[in-house]
Write a protein that holds these residues in place. Structure first.
Motif, PDB file in Angstrom:
ATOM      1  N   PRO A 541       0.832  -1.215   0.000  1.00 33.65           N
ATOM      2  CA  PRO A 541       0.000   0.000   0.000  1.00 33.65           C
ATOM      3  C   PRO A 541       0.858   1.252   0.000  1.00 33.65           C
ATOM      4  N   ALA A 542       0.401   2.248  -0.770  1.00 32.73           N
ATOM      5  CA  ALA A 542       1.173   3.482  -0.899  1.00 32.73           C
ATOM      6  C   ALA A 542       1.127   4.255   0.420  1.00 32.73           C
ATOM      7  N   PRO A 543       2.263   4.829   0.836  1.00 32.04           N
ATOM      8  CA  PRO A 543       2.261   5.611   2.082  1.00 32.04           C
ATOM      9  C   PRO A 543       1.459   6.890   1.927  1.00 32.04           C
ATOM     10  N   LEU A 544       0.979   7.392   3.051  1.00 35.03           N
ATOM     11  CA  LEU A 544       0.211   8.630   3.032  1.00 35.03           C
ATOM     12  C   LEU A 544       1.128   9.805   2.680  1.00 35.03           C
ATOM     13  N   PRO A 545       0.591  10.831   2.019  1.00 32.58           N
ATOM     14  CA  PRO A 545       1.441  11.976   1.663  1.00 32.58           C
ATOM     15  C   PRO A 545       1.925  12.711   2.908  1.00 32.58           C
ATOM     16  N   ALA A 546       3.103  13.358   2.766  1.00 31.46           N
ATOM     17  CA  ALA A 546       3.696  14.067   3.889  1.00 31.46           C
ATOM     18  C   ALA A 546       2.990  15.399   4.102  1.00 31.46           C
ATOM     19  N   ALA A 547       3.127  15.887   5.328  1.00 28.59           N
ATOM     20  CA  ALA A 547       2.519  17.173   5.643  1.00 28.59           C
ATOM     21  C   ALA A 547       3.265  18.324   4.982  1.00 28.59           C
ATOM     22  N   LYS A 548       4.587  18.205   4.851  1.00 28.80           N
ATOM     23  CA  LYS A 548       5.411  19.269   4.290  1.00 28.80           C
ATOM     24  C   LYS A 548       6.390  18.674   3.292  1.00 28.80           C
ATOM     25  N   ALA A 637       8.537   8.677  -3.520  1.00 27.22           N
ATOM     26  CA  ALA A 637       8.334   7.720  -4.606  1.00 27.22           C
ATOM     27  C   ALA A 637       6.855   7.555  -4.930  1.00 27.22           C
ATOM     28  N   ALA A 638       6.003   7.506  -3.890  1.00 31.53           N
ATOM     29  CA  ALA A 638       4.568   7.387  -4.138  1.00 31.53           C
ATOM     30  C   ALA A 638       4.027   8.604  -4.866  1.00 31.53           C
ATOM     31  N   ARG A 639       4.526   9.790  -4.479  1.00 31.17           N
ATOM     32  CA  ARG A 639       4.066  11.006  -5.168  1.00 31.17           C
ATOM     33  C   ARG A 639       4.466  10.992  -6.639  1.00 31.17           C
ATOM     34  N   LYS A 640       5.708  10.572  -6.934  1.00 31.49           N
ATOM     35  CA  LYS A 640       6.138  10.523  -8.332  1.00 31.49           C
ATOM     36  C   LYS A 640       5.314   9.520  -9.136  1.00 31.49           C
ATOM     37  N   ARG A 641       5.034   8.372  -8.507  1.00 33.43           N
ATOM     38  CA  ARG A 641       4.217   7.381  -9.231  1.00 33.43           C
ATOM     39  C   ARG A 641       2.830   7.920  -9.520  1.00 33.43           C
ATOM     40  N   ALA A 642       2.240   8.603  -8.540  1.00 37.77           N
ATOM     41  CA  ALA A 642       0.896   9.148  -8.753  1.00 37.77           C
ATOM     42  C   ALA A 642       0.898  10.202  -9.854  1.00 37.77           C
ATOM     43  N   GLU A 643       1.939  11.031  -9.887  1.00 40.24           N
ATOM     44  CA  GLU A 643       2.007  12.051 -10.938  1.00 40.24           C
ATOM     45  C   GLU A 643       2.175  11.411 -12.316  1.00 40.24           C
ATOM     46  N   GLN A 645       1.192   8.414 -13.157  1.00 44.31           N
ATOM     47  CA  GLN A 645      -0.058   7.750 -13.497  1.00 44.31           C
ATOM     48  C   GLN A 645      -1.094   8.750 -13.995  1.00 44.31           C
ATOM     49  N   GLN A 646      -1.198   9.890 -13.333  1.00 40.93           N
ATOM     50  CA  GLN A 646      -2.151  10.913 -13.781  1.00 40.93           C
ATOM     51  C   GLN A 646      -1.793  11.408 -15.181  1.00 40.93           C
ATOM     52  N   GLY A 647      -0.481  11.566 -15.440  1.00 39.85           N
ATOM     53  CA  GLY A 647      -0.088  11.996 -16.779  1.00 39.85           C
ATOM     54  C   GLY A 647      -0.418  10.957 -17.837  1.00 39.85           C
ATOM     55  N   ALA A 648      -0.234   9.671 -17.502  1.00 41.19           N
ATOM     56  CA  ALA A 648      -0.549   8.620 -18.470  1.00 41.19           C
ATOM     57  C   ALA A 648      -2.039   8.570 -18.761  1.00 41.19           C
ATOM     58  N   VAL A 649      -2.883   8.686 -17.710  1.00 42.78           N
ATOM     59  CA  VAL A 649      -4.334   8.659 -17.915  1.00 42.78           C
ATOM     60  C   VAL A 649      -4.768   9.845 -18.766  1.00 42.78           C
ATOM     61  N   ALA A 650      -4.234  11.035 -18.486  1.00 42.82           N
ATOM     62  CA  ALA A 650      -4.597  12.212 -19.283  1.00 42.82           C
ATOM     63  C   ALA A 650      -4.146  12.062 -20.727  1.00 42.82           C
ATOM     64  N   SER A 651      -2.969  11.447 -20.950  1.00 41.46           N
ATOM     65  CA  SER A 651      -2.473  11.266 -22.314  1.00 41.46           C
ATOM     66  C   SER A 651      -3.377  10.344 -23.110  1.00 41.46           C
ATOM     67  N   ILE A 652      -3.848   9.266 -22.458  1.00 45.84           N
ATOM     68  CA  ILE A 652      -4.734   8.324 -23.168  1.00 45.84           C
ATOM     69  C   ILE A 652      -6.076   8.973 -23.457  1.00 45.84           C
ATOM     70  N   GLU A 653      -6.639   9.654 -22.467  1.00 47.61           N
ATOM     71  CA  GLU A 653      -7.971  10.231 -22.663  1.00 47.61           C
ATOM     72  C   GLU A 653      -7.961  11.343 -23.704  1.00 47.61           C
ATOM     73  N   GLN A 654      -6.846  12.018 -23.893  1.00 48.89           N
ATOM     74  CA  GLN A 654      -6.768  13.106 -24.871  1.00 48.89           C
ATOM     75  C   GLN A 654      -6.296  12.633 -26.238  1.00 48.89           C
TER      76      GLN A 654
END
Length: 685
Positions: A541-548, A637-643, A645-654
Motif C-alpha cells: 500500500p502506498a504511504p500517506l502523503p507528507a505534511a510538508k 516515490a509514491a508522489r512521483k508514481r501518482a504524478e 499515473q495521472q499523466g498517463a491517464v490524461a495522455s490516453i484520454e486526450q
C-alpha cells in the motif's frame, strides 16, 4: 535348578536395593520408622517401575519377625516366604481376572478373620482399575474402615479409571518412569555382577528401547545376551531391536546442510537396503534435531549418553537455529502425512526434498550452499549443445529497454482461440495502418531514475516489452501518447475487412471486472505470454502523503537514500524515515510508527552499518518512532508514481484516435489498465 530371568533374579528385596523412586521411598521409610501407618496405599505408574515390588517390601516391613521396621532382615521365615511368594497372610489378587462383584464379596468375607502368621493381613490388588463399578461400590466401606490388622495395597497403570471415592480413601503414590541414564547405570551393575561382557552403546540402546520400564530393560538384556552368545554388543543389539544406525542419520543431516541432493538420495538408498521403518527414521532425525536445538541454547546440557555429543555440537555450530526449527517442524508434518504417501520410501524422500527446497536462506548468518543438480547434467546430456554458464541471480540493469519484440518460447504451443477460423488481414487503408503502427510501438523515452526499492513488476510480466502481434484487428495499446498526425477520414470498411461481424458489439460496463484483461481484441501472443508469465507479488500500500515537502536535512536524506546498500526489510525501514538531526557523527531519524512492527535493533544495526560503509566513517545512529513531518523517500516515490499515473491517464484520454473510437463505437477507457510508459520501460529492463 532352572534358569531364572534377570527381572526376577534382580528384583529388589528391600528399600535400599530399589532403583529410583526416591520420593516414594522417603515417605514410606519415614512412616514405617515413626509407626504412622495408613490402612490403604495406592501405587500408580507405567509397567515395570516397581509397584508390586514396593508392595511386597511393605508386607515384609510390616510382618518381619524383628518388628515393624523399614529395613526387614530378609532372613526370617516370614521374609523368606514373602520373597518366595508363599506367605499366607499376603493375598495377591489380579483384578483383571476377578472383576465380578461376587469375587469382591468373597474377598470381603475373609477380611474379618485375623492373620494366620503375621501381624497384618495384606491385600495386594493389582490392576485395580479393571474392577467393575459394583465391585468398587462393594469395596468402599471396608476400604475406608478396615479392621486394624488389615492393610490394602492397590496398584494400577491407569488411575484415571478409578472412582474418586476410591482415591479419597487411599494414600496415593505416583511412581516415575525410569530415565535411560538410570537404566544404563543399573544394567551396568547387573551385567558386571553376572560377568557378561557389554558395550556402553549397547546399554544405551536398551535403555531407550525400555521406554521407562526397568523390567522391560531387564527382559531386553536377557534377549540381548542370548542373541549375542553371552555378550551384549552394540551391533547385535541394534540388529535385534531393528533400530537405526545413528551414523546414517547424521549422513542425511550432513547432506541437508551441504545442500547436496545427490548425496541425500544416496543416503536414502543406503537406508532402504536395511528395510527400515521410515516413520522411525524420521523420529530418529527429530531426536537428533532436538538435541541440536538444546546444544544451541545450552551446550553444556547435551549429554554423551549416545556417544554422539561431538557430532551434535558440530551440527549445532554448522546449522543456523532457523534451519533446525524448520527441519524439525517439517519432519513433524512429514510423520503425520507419511501414511498418506503411496510408498513410505517415496514419502520420506519427499520430506527430505521439501526440507532441501524450502530451507531458510535469507538470514545473515545462514550458510547459502548452491544446490547440486540431481541426475545427468545438461552438459553431458547433449554434447552438441553445450550449456552456457548460469546467469547471475540479479542481472545488471540494461541502459535502455530494447523496443524489439521477443520471440515466443519454442516449447510452448498454444492453439489459437476457437472463434478465429481464418487468418485476419491488416487494414487496407495505408494511412490508418501507419497510425495504428505509430500507437502500437512506443517511442524510446528518457530513463526515469526511481528509488532502489521501487522496482516495478518483474521482467517476466507480459507488458514488459511490446510484442509483435499476428495480423488481427487493431487494438489501441495505452502505453504512450501517439505521434501527432493529421486526422485521417474514418473508413468503416477498413474495420469490416478484418472479419468483424455486426454481432460484435462493444461490451457493456457490467461485463468488466477487475483483474482480467479485455476480451475484445485479445491477441494470440498475449495469451501465450499469460501462460508463461510469473505471478507478480501484490504491491504494498502506498504511504500517506507528507505534511510538508522535504527541506534541509530531510532533503539530504532523500538524496542519500538511493545510494545506500540496503534492501529488503532494512530498505523499507530506511525508506520510511527522515533525517531530523545530524550533530557530527550522532544522527537521529524519525520512523513512521506504521512501520513499527518491522522495526527492531537488528534493522537499526544494519542501517547503521550501511551508512558507515557509504560515508566511510562510524556513525551513532538513533531511530525513534515519530511520524515524520517532511517527505520520506517512500512518500516521494509514491508522489512521483501518482504524478506519472495521472499523466498517463490524461495522455490516453486526450488521444485523438481514442476520442474517435469513443465517439463512433461507444468505447470505454479502463483506467485500471493504464500504466505509465516509464514503468513499462523499467519492466523491459
Amino acid at each position: 535348578m532352572s534358569y531364572q530371568v534377570l527381572a526376577r533374579k534382580w528384583r529388589p528385596r528391600s528399600f535400599r536395593e530399589m532403583v529410583g523412586q526416591t520420593h516414594v521411598l522417603k515417605a514410606l521409610i519415614n512412616a514405617l520408622d515413626n509407626q504412622r501407618l495408613h490402612h490403604a496405599y495406592l501405587f500408580t505408574g507405567t509397567r515395570g517401575v516397581g509397584k508390586t515390588t514396593i508392595a511386597r517390601i511393605i508386607a515384609k516391613c510390616l510382618n518381619c519377625e524383628t518388628g515393624i521396621t523399614s529395613t526387614p532382615c530378609g532372613t526370617c521365615s516370614v521374609c523368606r516366604e514373602i520373597d518366595e511368594g508363599r506367605f499366607v497372610d499376603l493375598i495377591e489378587i489380579d483384578a483383571a481376572s476377578r472383576t465380578k462383584v461376587e469375587d469382591t464379596r468373597e474377598l470381603l468375607d475373609n477380611v474379618q478373620y485375623a492373620p494366620s502368621r503375621g501381624r497384618f493381613k495384606v491385600y495386594l490388588i493389582d490392576e485395580v482399575h479393571m474392577l467393575s463399578t459394583h465391585s468398587f461400590n462393594a469395596l468402599l466401606k471396608t476400604l475406608e474402615e478396615p479392621p486394624p490388622y488389615v492393610k490394602f495395597i492397590l496398584a494400577t497403570t491407569d488411575p484415571q479409571k478409578l472412582p474418586a471415592t476410591i482415591l479419597s480413601r487411599c494414600l496415593q503414590f505416583s511412581l516415575k518412569n525410569m530415565s535411560p541414564e538410570r537404566v544404563v547405570e543399573h544394567l551396568s551393575h547387573v551385567l558386571a555382577a553376572e560377568n557378561v561382557p557389554f558395550e556402553a552403546d549397547a546399554l544405551w540402546l536398551l535403555g531407550r528401547a525400555a521406554d521407562g520400564s526397568m523390567r522391560d530393560a531387564m527382559s531386553l538384556t536377557d534377549q540381548a545376551i542370548a542373541f549375542g552368545e553371552g555378550k551384549v554388543l552394540a551391533a547385535d543389539v541394534r540388529a535385534m531391536l531393528g533400530s537405526l544406525d545413528q551414523g546414517q542419520v547424521y549422513g542425511v543431516l550432513q547432506a541437508l546442510l551441504e545442500g547436496d541432493a545427490r548425496a541425500l538420495l544416496e543416503a536414502v538408498r543406503n537406508l532402504a537396503e536395511q528395510g527400515p521403518d521410515w516413520a522411525g527414521v524420521l523420529a530418529e532425525m527429530l531426536n537428533v534435531l532436538h538435541r541440536v536445538a538444546i546444544a544451541q541454547a545450552l551446550p553444556e546440557a547435551v549429554d554423551n549418553g549416545q556417544g554422539d555429543r561431538d557430532r551434535v555440537l558440530a551440527l549445532a555450530q554448522a546449522l543456523p537455529a532457523e534451519d533446525v526449527q524448520f527441519y524439525y517442524q517439517m519432519g513433524l508434518i512429514g510423520r503425520r502425512d507419511l501414511p498418506l504417501a503411496p510408498d513410505p520410501r517415496g514419502g520420506f524422500e519427499m520430506v527430505l526434498l521439501r526440507m532441501l527446497a524450502f530451507r531458510p536462506a535469507d538470514t545473515d548468518d545462514a550458510p547459502k550452499p548452491v544446490l547440486k543438480p540431481v541426475g545427468i547434467s545438461q552438459a553431458t546430456a547433449d554434447p552438441a549443445n553445450p550449456v552456457a554458464a548460469p546467469a547471475p541471480a540479479v542481472p545488471p540493469p540494461a541502459a535502455e529497454p530494447a523496443p524489439a519484440a521477443p520471440a515466443a518460447p519454442a516449447p510452448l504451443v498454444v492453439p489459437p482461440p476457437a472463434t478465429v477460423d481464418h487468418e485476419p488481414e491488416l487494414p487496407a487503408d495505408a494511412e490508418l495502418r501507419a497510425e495504428v503502427e505509430a500507437i502500437s510501438v512506443p517511442e524510446p523515452v528518457a530513463e526515469v531514475v526511481d528509488l532502489p526499492w521501487e522496482d516495478p513488476a518483474p521482467a517476466s510480466a507480459p507488458v514488459a516489452e511490446p510484442v509483435a502481434e499476428p495480423a488481427s484487428a487493431p487494438r489501441p495499446t495505452p502505453t504512450a501518447a501517439p505521434a501527432v498526425h493529421d486526422e485521417p477520414p474514418f473508413d468503416p470498411s477498413a474495420y469490416a475487412a478484418v472479419g468483424m461481424d455486426r454481432d460484435d458489439e462493444p461490451p457493456l460496463d457490467e461485463d468488466y471486472y477487475g483483474g482480467e484483461s479485455d476480451p475484445v481484441g485479445f491477441s494470440y501472443l498475449d495469451e501465450l505470454a499469460e501462460h508463461v508469465q510469473e505471478e507478480a507479488p501484490a504491491p504494498a500500500p502506498a504511504p500517506l502523503p507528507a505534511a510538508k515537502p522535504a527541506t534541509g536535512l530531510a532533503l539530504q536524506w532523500l538524496e542519500l537514500f538511493p545510494q545506500l546498500p540496503v534492501s529488503g526489510m532494512t530498505g523499507n525501514i530506511a525508506a520510511n524515515c527522515t533525517l531530523i538531526a545530524a550533530d557530527g557523527d550522532d544522527w537521529l531519524l524519525h520512523l513512521d510508527p506504521g512501520q513499527g512492527a518491522l522495526f527492531n535493533t537488528t534493522q537499526q544495526r544494519r542501517l547503521n552499518e550501511a551508512l558507515n560503509q557509504h560515508l566511510g566513517r562510524t556513525l551513532n545512529l538513533r531511530i525513534e518512532l515519530v511520524l515524520p513531518e517532511q517527505e520520506t523517500p517512500a512518500q516521494a516515490a509514491a508522489r512521483k508514481r501518482a504524478e506519472r499515473q495521472q499523466g498517463a491517464v490524461a495522455s490516453i484520454e486526450q488521444d485523438p484516435l481514442i476520442q474517435q473510437m469513443i465517439k463512433l463505437f461507444g468505447a470505454k477507457v479502463r483506467q485500471d489498465t493504464i500504466e505509465p510508459v516509464e514503468a513499462l520501460a523499467n519492466q523491459g529492463q
